[in-house]
Design an enzyme around this catalytic site. Structure first.
Site: not given
Ligand SMILES: Cc1c2[nH]c(c1CCC(=O)O)Cc1[nH]c(c(CCC(=O)O)c1C)Cc1[nH]c(c(CCC(=O)O)c1C)Cc1[nH]c(c(CCC(=O)O)c1C)C2
Length: 290
Positions: A33, A80, A156
């Site tokens: 983001r 994701d 989830y």
């Molecule tokens: C950029 C992004 C992602 N996911 C989410 C976003 C934000 C959404 C947006 O506004 O575009 C929502 C998005 N997806 C998720 C969340 C977490 C929500 C929560 O707190 O429950 C959010 C905001 C779930 C998620 N998703 C992910 C994890 C594991 C890592 C960690 O522990 O943070 C988890 C738990 C992994 C993930 N997620 C993402 C990647 C791609 C690599 C990158 O952006 O460089 C990766 C590897 C991409």
């Protein structure tokens, strides 16, 4: 498949346990983001649309590599962890955090999940994005593929989104331990196929995110998460070997499960363990080296 030769293999050398001139650098959510160019893409495209459109996923994966050229030692494919619950038949929206309109309330709901998930059919768009990104990276840095770990995905799927207490998911473990174990292994099987497909498509290192591992009591981690993590590492290695595909390093980030670090190092089957801020670096070093 042949790809442009790799110019920076620092991360892969470190993952193989070789001495390196410095620590490799990549950032969690590096394509996320905070980047204005990412926000621009997101203005006109919904989150999962970006994941499902290989051209868009490639573009946002490469954005930080372009902007911070020479400072990052890896790209991580834009996707994701929740694409696996989608592949298993569940609806997931990002608004802006994950939201499941129809979560698993009781084990009877497991019947709604897809029986034998064909990852090529359900997640082929990730494989296409990986192949396209490998070519677009022109060998500048290696490409990381990833998936969520079964316990984290289960949380989830049962909670219907993020949670502070994990009350529903933990209730399942207490009330329906056998059904939970079965579902966790079902998710693990999809993880294996998905990770193998990512390697075939061009991923050069794999990472498994057990982001909510630290929510489990140590004995619950032993019962409900550890066996699935082992199942994934051994399953991926066996499938790659049986198809004559060279192995790639595997990383596990079991956030908060520092009580299990030595066990994960000895028996987890991963080449690299992610370390979080809940334990000191020296203690983590001691647990994994001794
Ligand atoms: C950029 C992004 C992602 N996911 C989410 C976003 C934000 C959404 C947006 O506004 O575009 C929502 C998005 N997806 C998720 C969340 C977490 C929500 C929560 O707190 O429950 C959010 C905001 C779930 C998620 N998703 C992910 C994890 C594991 C890592 C960690 O522990 O943070 C988890 C738990 C992994 C993930 N997620 C993402 C990647 C791609 C690599 C990158 O952006 O460089 C990766 C590897 C991409």
């Amino acid at each position: 498949m042949t790809f442009p030769p790799l110019k920076n293999d620092l991360l892969l050398r470190a993952a193989r346990g070789e001495e390196t001139e410095r620590a490799p650098v990549w950032v969690m959510r590096q394509a996320g983001r905070y980047l204005p160019e990412f926000r621009k893409v997101r203005e006109s495209h919904e989150f999962f649309e970006v994941c499902r459109t290989p051209e868009l996923a490639t573009e946002v994966t490469i954005q930080p590599i372009r902007r911070y050229s020479g400072l990052l030692d890896a790209a991580i494919i834009f996707s994701d962890i929740l694409v696996i619950p989608q592949a298993m038949g569940m609806e997931v929206e990002m608004k802006p955090g994950p939201y499941f309109p129809d979560p698993l309330n009781t084990p009877a709901d497991i019947a709604k999940l897809t029986k034998d998930v064909d990852v090529n059919k359900e997640l082929g768009y990730v494989f296409e994005a990986i192949t396209m990104t490998r070519n677009a990276l022109k060998g500048e840095v290696p490409l990381i593929g990833f998936c969520g770990a079964p316990w984290t995905l289960f949380a989830y799927m049962v909670e219907g989104g993020g949670s502070k207490t994990f009350q529903k998911a933990k209730t399942w473990l207490f009330q329906y331990p056998q059904e939970s174990e079965k579902l966790l292994m079902r998710i693990a099987d999809v993880c294996v196929d998905f990770l193998v497909g990512q390697v075939k498509a061009g991923a050069q290192l794999l990472q498994v995110f057990d982001s909510w591992a630290g929510e489990l009591a140590p004995h619950h981690f032993q019962q409900f998460s550890f066996p699935t993590l082992q199942h994934i590492s051994s399953g991926v290695r066996q499938k790659l070997a049986s198809e004559g595909i060279p192995a790639v390093p595997m990383t596990l980030f079991a956030k908060g499960a520092n009580h299990a670090l030595s066990q994960l190092a000895e028996q987890g089957g991963y080449d690299v363990l992610g370390i979080d801020w809940l334990d000191s670096e020296s203690r983590s070093w001691y647990h994994t080296r001794s």
